[in-house]
Design an enzyme around this catalytic site. Structure first.
Site, mmCIF file in Angstrom:
data_model
loop_
_atom_site.group_PDB
_atom_site.id
_atom_site.type_symbol
_atom_site.label_atom_id
_atom_site.label_comp_id
_atom_site.label_asym_id
_atom_site.label_seq_id
_atom_site.Cartn_x
_atom_site.Cartn_y
_atom_site.Cartn_z
ATOM 1 N N HIS A 90 15.577 -41.112 -28.590
ATOM 2 C CA HIS A 90 15.917 -40.330 -27.398
ATOM 3 C C HIS A 90 17.334 -39.785 -27.545
ATOM 4 O O HIS A 90 18.214 -40.423 -28.111
ATOM 5 C CB HIS A 90 15.819 -41.206 -26.144
ATOM 6 C CG HIS A 90 15.841 -40.428 -24.872
ATOM 7 N ND1 HIS A 90 17.017 -39.971 -24.318
ATOM 8 C CD2 HIS A 90 14.848 -40.009 -24.052
ATOM 9 C CE1 HIS A 90 16.740 -39.306 -23.207
ATOM 10 N NE2 HIS A 90 15.440 -39.312 -23.014
ATOM 11 N N GLU A 160 12.921 -32.513 -27.074
ATOM 12 C CA GLU A 160 13.729 -32.534 -25.855
ATOM 13 C C GLU A 160 15.070 -31.854 -26.130
ATOM 14 O O GLU A 160 15.979 -32.468 -26.681
ATOM 15 C CB GLU A 160 13.931 -33.960 -25.337
ATOM 16 C CG GLU A 160 14.279 -34.994 -26.396
ATOM 17 C CD GLU A 160 14.794 -36.288 -25.790
ATOM 18 O OE1 GLU A 160 14.521 -36.547 -24.613
ATOM 19 O OE2 GLU A 160 15.493 -37.020 -26.514
#
Length: 248
Positions: A90, A160
């Site tokens: 992430h 992302e």
């Protein structure tokens, strides 16, 4: 695939979210796979309360077998808890905790070797996008995984764009599609046609009920990794957006 992830929550708040999910009328699991990713401290509670057709992911794990790594959570612990998924790479871990592409690749390989399925995140910062290096950045992040992994059947890639996470800014459908398409092309050219076709590539970056349908309609967007909107009722609308391609 729709993934829900947030560091927020209290016992009461998490129970409320789970109740909302349990009561929701959503497409069947053969249409959309829903994976809920609460903080570590709530994993067992959510697992015990959440409906069976939704799955659960941890938000991170350590890169090798458990040992003297105080504060980390090992893959073996997650397997022991019956947690089938883990999110790795992430952007917040890459940027705030300085996790390198290689370290994320190592974690991905070890998690897969122990039977976990992985949502592996890739994405560029605003500076990298403005310099025109988006595709080089995400290719390098994917390459570090590919160098350590031979089987991709249990990997989902999550694109992302860092500049769109929690900022309210969203990659336009065409921007998201461009990166997803290039990622799929990279998989085709560097790993193989079958992996390129079968690997799901989901989008994460200020997805909400208002923009999810247009994003979901893009040919190479296979779902979403949802942050802030997962705490709101509109998360159900995001889950339902998985049917957009079916009705097109």
């Amino acid at each position: 695939m729709i993934g829900l992830t947030t560091q927020n929550g209290t016992i009461e708040g998490v129970k409320k979210i789970v109740t909302t999910l349990n009561e929701a009328e959503v497409p069947s699991e053969d249409v959309v796979e829903v994976v809920v990713s609460p903080p570590f401290v709530f994993l067992s509670m959510v697992k015990s309360l959440l409906r069976n057709d939704f799955s659960i992911a941890a938000q991170n794990c350590w890169a090798r077998k458990g040992g003297a790594f105080t504060g980390e959570v090992s893959v073996e612990m997650l397997v022991n808890l019956g947690i089938p998924w883990v999110i790795l790479g992430h952007s917040e871990r890459r940027l705030l905790l300085n996790e390198s592409n290689e370290f994320v690749g190592d974690k991905t390989a070890y998690a897969l070797s122990q039977g976990l399925k992985v949502i592996a995140c890739v994405g560029e910062t605003l500076e990298q996008r403005e310099s025109g290096s988006t595709l080089a950045v995400v290719a390098a992040q994917a390459k570090a995984i590919a160098e350590r992994v031979s089987i991709w059947s249990n990997i989902v890639l999550a694109y992302e764009p860092v500049w769109a996470i929690g900022t309210g800014k969203v990659a336009t459908p065409s921007q998201a599609q461009e990166v997803h398409s290039e990622l799929r092309k990279w998989l085709h050219d560097n790993i193989g046609a079958e992996v390129a076709t079968s690997t799901r590539i989901i989008y994460g970056g200020s997805v909400n009920g208002a923009n999810c349908k247009e994003l979901a309609a893009q040919p190479d967007v296979d779902g979403f990794l949802v942050g802030g909107a997962s705490l709101k009722p509109e998360f159900i609308d995001i889950i339902k957006s998985a049917t957009v391609k079916q009705s097109a």
